[in-house]
Design an enzyme around this catalytic site. Structure first.
Site, PDB file in Angstrom:
ATOM      1  N   HIS A 179      53.444  34.186  32.262  1.00  0.00           N
ATOM      2  CA  HIS A 179      52.187  34.575  32.889  1.00  0.00           C
ATOM      3  C   HIS A 179      52.344  34.777  34.399  1.00  0.00           C
ATOM      4  CE1 HIS A 179      48.324  33.602  34.865  1.00  0.00           C
ATOM      5  NE2 HIS A 179      47.865  34.446  33.964  1.00  0.00           N
ATOM      6  N   CYS A 222      41.533  58.293  63.687  1.00  0.00           N
ATOM      7  CA  CYS A 222      42.519  57.364  64.245  1.00  0.00           C
ATOM      8  C   CYS A 222      42.061  55.919  64.177  1.00  0.00           C
ATOM      9  CB  CYS A 222      42.878  57.758  65.670  1.00  0.00           C
ATOM     10  SG  CYS A 222      41.474  57.699  66.783  1.00  0.00           S
ATOM     11  N   ARG A 261      52.038  48.848  25.593  1.00  0.00           N
ATOM     12  CA  ARG A 261      51.146  49.300  26.663  1.00  0.00           C
ATOM     13  C   ARG A 261      52.015  49.698  27.846  1.00  0.00           C
ATOM     14  NH1 ARG A 261      48.876  43.222  27.936  1.00  0.00           N
ATOM     15  NH2 ARG A 261      50.886  42.354  28.365  1.00  0.00           N
ATOM     16  N   TYR A 300      44.490  65.838  59.801  1.00  0.00           N
ATOM     17  CA  TYR A 300      45.444  64.724  59.772  1.00  0.00           C
ATOM     18  C   TYR A 300      44.724  63.381  59.769  1.00  0.00           C
ATOM     19  CZ  TYR A 300      44.455  63.928  64.714  1.00  0.00           C
ATOM     20  OH  TYR A 300      43.817  63.651  65.885  1.00  0.00           O
ATOM     21  N   GLY A 330      45.929  37.748  29.736  1.00  0.00           N
ATOM     22  CA  GLY A 330      45.568  36.342  29.555  1.00  0.00           C
ATOM     23  C   GLY A 330      44.179  35.957  30.028  1.00  0.00           C
ATOM     24  N   MET A 389      41.236  36.958  28.805  1.00  0.00           N
ATOM     25  CA  MET A 389      40.248  36.775  27.748  1.00  0.00           C
ATOM     26  C   MET A 389      40.906  36.042  26.577  1.00  0.00           C
ATOM     27  SD  MET A 389      38.031  40.226  27.945  1.00  0.00           S
ATOM     28  CE  MET A 389      39.406  41.317  28.034  1.00  0.00           C
ATOM     29  N   LYS A 428      44.618  48.057  24.125  1.00  0.00           N
ATOM     30  CA  LYS A 428      45.395  47.536  23.002  1.00  0.00           C
ATOM     31  C   LYS A 428      45.039  48.281  21.711  1.00  0.00           C
ATOM     32  CE  LYS A 428      45.656  43.025  22.755  1.00  0.00           C
ATOM     33  NZ  LYS A 428      46.735  42.063  22.728  1.00  0.00           N
ATOM     34  N   SER A 440      38.784  63.483  67.062  1.00  0.00           N
ATOM     35  CA  SER A 440      39.452  62.433  66.307  1.00  0.00           C
ATOM     36  C   SER A 440      38.411  61.349  66.052  1.00  0.00           C
ATOM     37  CB  SER A 440      40.633  61.873  67.088  1.00  0.00           C
ATOM     38  OG  SER A 440      41.213  60.834  66.341  1.00  0.00           O
ATOM     39  N   ARG A 474      41.804  39.421  18.712  1.00  0.00           N
ATOM     40  CA  ARG A 474      42.222  39.515  20.119  1.00  0.00           C
ATOM     41  C   ARG A 474      41.312  40.428  20.906  1.00  0.00           C
ATOM     42  NH1 ARG A 474      48.130  38.477  20.385  1.00  0.00           N
ATOM     43  NH2 ARG A 474      48.892  38.457  18.269  1.00  0.00           N
TER      44      ARG A 474
HETATM   45  C1  PEP Z   1      38.115  53.441  67.024  1.00  0.00           C
HETATM   46  O1  PEP Z   1      37.103  53.057  67.589  1.00  0.00           O
HETATM   47  O2  PEP Z   1      38.155  53.737  65.823  1.00  0.00           O
HETATM   48  C2  PEP Z   1      39.382  53.542  67.773  1.00  0.00           C
HETATM   49  C3  PEP Z   1      40.454  54.045  67.216  1.00  0.00           C
HETATM   50  O3  PEP Z   1      39.399  53.058  69.010  1.00  0.00           O
HETATM   51  P1  PEP Z   1      39.524  51.511  69.390  1.00  0.00           P
HETATM   52  O4  PEP Z   1      39.851  50.781  68.140  1.00  0.00           O
HETATM   53  O5  PEP Z   1      40.577  51.446  70.412  1.00  0.00           O
HETATM   54  O6  PEP Z   1      38.166  51.207  69.913  1.00  0.00           O
END
Ligand code: PEP
Ligand code: MG
Length: 943
Positions: free
Chosen positions: A490, A871, A372, A891, A114, A116, A32, A804, A105
């Protein structure tokens, strides 16, 4: 600790077309304060801002480090600034003929709406009020300002900041409020504006007496005491319960502190030529490029946000069903509207972002009180970012950064099934403050919302209006429904910030708090009853209506944003999918492959009866022959599933993980199933029971799973690998594209990989021969989900073409926290700040992250082009995605619905990377980065 020498500057002045600070000084002046300085002093703006000054956040830090006291020089600097304000306004603080009144303020680096405290009209007392009456010619107005000051001061300074716990939970504000309500009731008044001078005078007296009686101290007459009491109270409110709760939710660091802004008061409640309002340079609800706002004639700023009166629209565009009968500002004060319109345009052009503006009109003069960056929901954020980019107001990087990855969740939010909306009557209509559909059981207080949600109930919080006290309950609710307030109330503001479904100003609803019910056009809803909200339209339905997913393809702004993302992003984003349907979903969201196809998922859910039976048969088989028979039958299903998914993916890589079933989850326990199995296997029930018993493991997560299964029973690996190669070969022969990556789970030594590779090589040769193909393209790799595998990654990479990271198991095994049981103790860990985040949601970068970084680096030492991905669930978490980018992964892979979020996060990471490199380039003295970063070319080296 802050400097205390007389040279230290703790106060920054603004006003009269000049300012000591500017917009870039948010850390020191708070949002502010920095914006007030910019609006007042920047040559492009120089807007009519009432003069004032900001006490820095450093003073807040000092205040807490020094037993809630102030640095000595502050007093002098404040006095000098007050003097400058006096010169500019021609008024004098504490003067009885022409008194200067000020507002006090808070203002943190990041807006905390809101959370403070604020005190208005500071400087009024029994003497100065005479001057105010004389100058304004309006005694009623002066006494109204006075009673407001007493109420705010008693509440904020004398009770909250003094740490006084109200008796029976009823604070001084509530007590004083009740006095006001009593007068209104006894005189049959409808609104506060009906109170007469006589009423207000009497109320001031009564307020003062009540304050003395309840708090044991008199309301201070001395303007300076009021001012310093106010300053201290604002600092104290940084550590108020609400502010702490909000910081926890918003992840704002506790040590930032707040600044204090002291500004000359201007009054929107000086009669019908005065007004106050809140406006946005674009519509914060849907992102449309139209000036949007609300105002109230003859009111003080708090009245608009508090939702006590329904505000009027500033222009035709801002009309809604509740306000369409009210005159617009454009009609009522055309000249001032024009002025305001010019200022808002100037502000947006200057800031290059949507601004949230507060303004006041005092007797026909317009003042800008605040600007703001405006909060907006995800839908609006995407639209504004892409349109501002098209308008050439911002560049591509800015456009992408304008949308937080998690805001995309709102675009993916479910909506009420349109078919259900057609046949169910709308029981009430309100203002659509937060989009999407949501449903839950009705509760009428924040405390109940918290309690019910704690029990696992989904709730909708229904209130007349919300206040900052309700923030925890609002957060825990699926949706918020209020009967009062406008689009800038609010509830609307907070819900918008969170992207929560919200309807405000729903005047059709009458709440009966005493018996916990509400009535909506004749329908009675009791506490615990289900209701469903359409936050996009502002419709309320009785009961639990089905919700459906929305069609993203039709959202032009989303598609525009994703095009920009694709231009910038470096790391690929894949999806975790094991059915053609999920694979298609992932592709629609922009997935560039499947990063995890969990084969065992074909044994859950729809059409899984038969394969599940065969899997069970295989699990309880004792002899190789029995197992082979079961596997042969299972092969047909596995191949069919894999082929269908490979076909959908049209040559994008599909990582197929070999079976990793936690066996105990699949062993049948009910006797009907056991009987069926015993018949099928031709063995007695008692023998079957013994076999099942023998499969029991004390710690199945560390038991006979993953590659261990393939080592004990090579025929299981063989069956799957054959299915993969045959499916790929058949698609290729049909002229289709298919590319699979065989992934071995739960490995801890390269020997396991070598063992399984022999099977893969043999089957590969056989399938090539059988299918008459010279080669079938594929990769062979492993999950890294056991710490030892990360430690020995250089060895693992001798056999693996890709890694992975299975961060679910890797987190489990690194922390020793069971992924299934963490709920029992995690809340305490988070409350006690032993952990900042749930490590199963956000990668623990300093621990597990170290293993991932080391695994990647070691793997690439052996194989420089080793493909690396992730993954585990973290693949869809924005912070974790950024981490994966930084360490050079090729990835991330996540569930289909998180793919857009991961893509946007990957683009953010690439931009941050570019910004860091640009910074480093401009500082050649720094050594070249040695963090093992991998080039874009390398990252993209996907075979
Ligand atoms: C993991 O362990 O991160 C994974 C992807 O395999 P799962 O969750 O199937 O054990
Ligand atoms: Mg795992």
């Amino acid at each position: 600790m802050a400097k205390t020498t007389s040279a230290a500057k703790f106060v920054y002045f603004f006003g009269g077309g000049k300012a000591d600070g500017n917009e870039s000084m948010k850390n020191l002046l708070g949002g502010k304060g920095a914006n007030l300085a910019e609006m007042a002093g920047h040559p492009n703006l120089r807007l009519p801002v009432p003069p004032g000054f900001t006490i820095t956040t450093e003073v807040c830090t000092w205040y807490y480090q020094n037993n809630k006291t102030f640095p000595q020089v502050l007093q002098k600097q404040v006095a000098e600034s007050i003097h400058r304000m006096e010169k500019l306004t021609g008024k004098t603080f504490g003067d009885i003929t022409n008194p200067l009144l000020v507002s006090v303020r808070s203002g943190a680096r990041k807006s905390m709406p809101g959370m403070m405290e604020t005190i208005l009209n500071v400087g009024l007392n029994e003497q100065t009020i005479k001057g105010l009456i004389a100058r304004s010619g309006d005694e009623r107005f002066a006494y109204d300002a006075y009673r407001r000051l007493i109420m705010m001061y008693a509440d904020v300074v004398m009770e909250k900041a003094a740490g006084i716990e109200p008796k029976n939970g009823k604070g001084i504000r509530k007590l004083l409020d009740e006095k006001l309500e009593k007068v209104k009731q006894s005189k049959g008044y409808f609104s506060d504006t009906d109170l007469t001078v006589g009423d207000l005078k009497a109320l001031v007296k009564e307020y003062k007496a009540t304050v003395l009686k309840v708090l044991g101290k008199a309301f201070p007459e001395d303007p300076n005491e009021q001012l310093w009491g106010g300053i201290g109270a604002v600092f104290a409110s940084w550590n108020g319960r609400r502010a702490i709760e909000y910081r926890r939710i918003e992840k704002i660091p506790d040590d930032w502190g707040t600044a204090v802004n002291i500004q000359a008061m201007v009054f929107g409640n000086m009669g019908n030529d005065s007004a106050t309002g809140v406006a946005f340079t674009r519509n914060p609800g849907n992102g449309e490029n139209r000036f949007y706002g609300e105002y109230l004639v003859n009111a003080q700023g708090e009245d608009v946000v508090a939702g006590i009166r329904t505000p009027a629209p500033v222009n035709e565009y801002s009309k809604n069903p509740q306000s369409e009968h009210l005159p617009t500002l454009e009609k009522r004060m055309p000249q001032l509207y024009k002025e305001l319109y010019t200022y808002q345009k100037r502000l947006e052009k200057h800031y290059k972002d949507m601004q949230d503006i507060e303004f006041t009109i005092e007797k026909g003069t317009l003042y800008m009180l605040q600007c703001r960056v405006g909060k907006r929901n995800g839908i609006a954020a995407v639209r504004m970012a892409t349109e501002m980019y098209s308008e050439k107001l911002i560049d591509i990087h800015t456009a992408i950064k304008r949308v937080a990855p998690n805001q995309l969740i709102e675009l993916l939010l479910p909506m009420i099934d349109p078919k259900a909306e057609q046949v169910n009557p709308v029981i009430a209509k309100g203002l659509p403050a937060g989009p999407g559909g949501a449903k839950g059981r009705v509760v009428f207080s924040s405390a109940e919302a918290v309690e019910w949600a704690h029990r696992g109930e989904k709730v909708v919080l229904v209130r007349e209006e919300t206040s900052p006290e309700d923030v925890d309950g609002m957060h825990k609710s699926q949706a918020i429904l209020t009967t009062k307030g406008g689009m800038t109330s609010h509830a609307a503001l907070v819900a918008r910030g969170w992207g929560k479904c919200c309807i405000v100003g729903c005047g059709d609803i009458e709440i009966h708090q005493e018996n916990k019910t509400f009535r909506a056009n004749g329908t009675l809803i009791k506490e615990g009853d289900w209701i469903t909200l359409n936050g996009t339209k502002g419709f309320v339905y009785e009961g639990s209506l089905p919700l459906v997913d929305i069609d993203l393809d039709k959202n032009q702004s989303y598609n525009d944003l994703m095009k920009l993302v694709s231009k910038v992003k470096v790391m690929a984003v894949r999806t975790n999918a094991e059915t053609p349907h999920d694979a298609e979903q992932g592709l629609r969201f922009g997935a560039e492959g499947i990063g995890l196809f969990r084969t065992e998922h074909m044994f859950y859910g729809e059409n899984s009866e038969q394969p599940l039976f065969l899997l069970r048969k295989m699990i309880v088989s004792k002899t190789a022959k029995e197992r082979k028979t079961a596997l042969n039958d299972l092969f047909v299903f596995v191949k069919k599933d894999i082929k269908a998914t490979l076909e959908v993916m049209k040559g994008y890589p599909v990582t197929i993980r070999l079976l990793d079933p936690p066996l105990h989850e699949f062993v049948p326990h009910d006797s009907a199933k056991l009987h069926e199995l015993s018949r099928e296997l031709g063995i007695s029930m008692s023998l079957l029971r013994r076999r099942v018993l023998a499969l029991h493991e004390n710690n199945p997560m560390l038991g006979h799973r993953g590659v261990r299964l393939g080592i004990s029973y090579p025929e299981i690996t063989e069956m799957q690998v054959r299915a993969i190669f045959e499916a790929t070969a058949e698609l290729l022969k049909d002229g289709k594209k298919a590319f699979s990556e065989i992934m071995v789970p739960v490995t801890c030594t390269v020997n396991e990989l070598t063992h399984q590779k022999k099977i893969v090589d043999r089957v590969y040769k056989e399938v090539c021969e059988n299918k008459g193909l010279a080669a079938i393209p594929y990769l062979y790799g492993t999950m890294i989900e056991i710490p030892r595998a990360a430690i020995k990654a250089d060895h693992m990479a001798e056999v693996a073409d890709f890694f992975s990271f299975g961060t679910n198991d890797l987190t489990q095994m690194s922390f020793g926290f069971s992924r299934d049981d963490i709920g029992g103790f995690l809340p305490v860990y988070l409350d006690e700040k032993l952990l900042h985040d749930d490590p199963f949601q956000t990668i623990d970068q300093e621990g597990v992250g170290l293993l991932i970084r080391m695994g990647t680096e070691k793997g690439r030492k052996t194989k420089p082009h080793l493909k690396v991905g992730i993954c585990g669930e973290h693949g869809g978490d924005a912070e974790s995605v950024k981490f994966c980018h930084r360490i050079g992964m090729n990835y991330v892979s996540c569930s289909p619905f998180r793919v857009p979020i991961a893509r946007l996060a990957a683009a953010h990471a690439a931009i941050e990377d570019a910004e860091t490199s640009a910074k480093n380039k401009s500082k050649p003295a720094l050594p070249a980065p040695t963090n093992g970063k991998v080039s874009k070319k390398h990252r993209l080296a996907i075979s």
